[in-house]
Design an enzyme around this catalytic site. Structure first.
Site, PDB file in Angstrom:
ATOM      1  CB  THR A 145       2.998   3.939  -1.056  1.00 32.75           C
ATOM      2  OG1 THR A 145       2.177   2.773  -0.996  1.00 32.75           O
ATOM      3  CG2 THR A 145       2.825   4.708   0.259  1.00 32.75           C
ATOM      4  CE1 TYR A 159       6.002   2.497   2.773  1.00 30.41           C
ATOM      5  CE2 TYR A 159       3.967   1.470   2.016  1.00 30.41           C
ATOM      6  CZ  TYR A 159       5.180   2.075   1.740  1.00 30.41           C
ATOM      7  OH  TYR A 159       5.563   2.272   0.434  1.00 30.41           O
TER       8      TYR A 159
END
Length: 331
Positions: A116, A140
Site C-alpha cells: 500500500t 495499517y
C-alpha cells in the site's frame, strides 16, 4: 504456474484470480471468508482456512507444489488499525510471517505481495516514487511495511524472487458486472458514494475542505481494479522471464479531488445524495499520487481503464447488481 492466492475471495484478490484463470494458471485460493465470498472465486479451488493456523497453511502447501504465491489476505481499514493496532500486527504482519515460513520450507520461487501507499506516510512531495523513505503514520501502514521488510530479508537469504505492489486508491469493478467490491462497511470513497446512490447509506461525509488543492478537498490517485489485477499477472510473467525482485507503485500518476469524484458519481447516477462537509481527519495528506514510471518501464504495464468516468460507471453498475443480489437473498 501452480499458484496459491491468499485472500483470493476478496475484492482485489478475486479480480486477480479471474485474470490468472483466464491466463491459464492453476489456482488454489486460501481465504477465511471474513470479508470474501465463495461466489467471488471464479477459477481454481477454494480452501477455507486462516493464515493464523500453521497446520492449515502447511496442509495446503503439502497438497500442492506451488510455483508462486500471491498474498492479499489482510485487514485494510486505517481508522480501525489505530483503534485496534494488535489486530493489524497479528493479521497482517504475523500472518505474513507464517506464510513466509511455508514459502521458505517449500522453496517457492516467486511471491507477489499486496502492499500500500500507506507505507510512505506523509511525504513532502505529492507524486511518490518507490525510493522514498518509508514512514507510515498508522498501524495499517506499519504492518505492511514490516511485511515488506520480511519479504526482502527472506529473498536476500534465499532463492525467493518477489514483486511488491504498492496500491494507491483502488476502485471500480469488473466491467461485465461479474465481480466488485462487496466488503462490509467499506471506507473507500467511490464505494461509499455508490452506496449513497443505491440507498445503502443515507449520506456521506467529506473530511476537510481547506486543503491547498484546486477545490480545498484531498486529491487521490484512483486506479481501476482490473488494471491493478493485470499488474499482478504481469508481475508473475516478469519474474518467470528472469526479472529481478522489485517494488512497483500501482497508480495512474494523476489524481482527482473528493468533490470531483462525488460530482462524477452524482452526474452518472442522477442521484443528489446527502454530503456533509466536516473537519480534516488526522493523517490525511492534501494530495497523493503515484510515480508509475518504474512499473510502466520494467513491466510494460499500460492501463486500460485510466478514466474516472469508467471507474465510477463500473462501480455504480456493480453496486446496483450487489444491492439486487442482497435484496434477493433476504426475500
Amino acid at each position: 504456474m501452480k499458484v496459491l492466492v491468499t485472500g483470493g475471495a476478496g475484492y482485489i484478490g478475486s479480480h486477480v484470480v479471474r485474470q490468472l484463470g483466464e491466463a491459464g494458471h492453476d489456482i488454489v485460493v486460501f481465504d477465511n471468508l471474513s470479508t470474501g465470498y465463495r461466489w467471488a472465486v471464479t477459477y481454481g479451488e477454494l480452501v477455507v482456512g486462516d493464515l493464523a493456523d500453521d497446520a492449515a497453511i502447511e496442509a495446503v502447501f503439502r497438497a500442492h507444489d506451488f510455483e508462486a504465491v500471491l498474498h492479499f489476505a489482510a485487514n485494510i481499514v486505517v481508522p480501525e488499525s489505530v483503534a485496534n493496532p494488535l489486530k493489524y500486527y497479528s493479521n497482517n504482519t504475523r500472518n505474513t510471517l507464517n506464510l513466509l515460513k511455508a514459502v521458505e520450507r517449500h522453496r517457492v520461487p516467486y511471491l507477489v505481495f499486496s502492499s500500500t501507499a500507506a507505507v510512505y506516510g506523509m511525504p513532502a512531495q505529492t507524486v511518490l516514487t518507490e525510493d522514498l523513505p518509508l514512514a507510515p503514520i498508522n498501524p495499517y501502514g506499519a504492518s505492511k511495511m514490516m511485511s515488506e521488510r520480511m519479504i526482502m530479508d527472506l529473498a536476500a537469504s534465499s532463492a525467493l524472487n518477489y514483486v511488491i505492489l504498492r496500491y494507491f486508491n483502488v476502485a471500480g469493478a469488473n466491467p461485465e458486472g461479474l465481480l466488485g467490491q462487496a466488503t462490509p462497511e467499506a471506507t473507500h470513497l467511490i464505494k461509499v458514494a455508490c452506496e449513497c446512490v443505491t440507498g445503502t447509506r443515507d449520506g456521506m461525509s467529506v473530511f476537510g475542505t481547506d486543503y491547498d488543492t484546486r477545490d480545498g478537498t484531498c486529491i487521490r490517485d484512483y486506479i481501476h481494479v482490473e488494471d491493478l489485477a493485470k499488474a499482478h499477472v504481469m508481475a508473475l510473467d516478469y519474474m518467470a522471464s528472469g526479472g529481478e525482485s522489485e517494488v512497483f507503485n500501482c497508480g495512474y500518476g494523476r489524481g482527482f479531488t473528493v468533490r470531483e469524484v462525488i460530482d462524477v458519481v452524482r452526474e452518472q447516477s442522477g442521484v443528489e445524495f446527502a454530503v456533509t462537509e466536516t473537519g480534516r481527519r488526522a493523517g490525511d495528506p492534501a494530495a497523493l499520487m503515484a510515480d508509475n514510471q518504474r512499473i510502466t518501464g520494467k513491466l510494460g504495464w499500460k492501463p486500460d481503464y485510466d478514466n474516472l468516468d469508467v471507474i465510477v460507471s463500473t462501480a455504480l453498475n456493480w453496486e446496483r447488481i450487489w444491492q439486487e443480489r442482497r435484496s434477493g437473498e433476504s426475500r
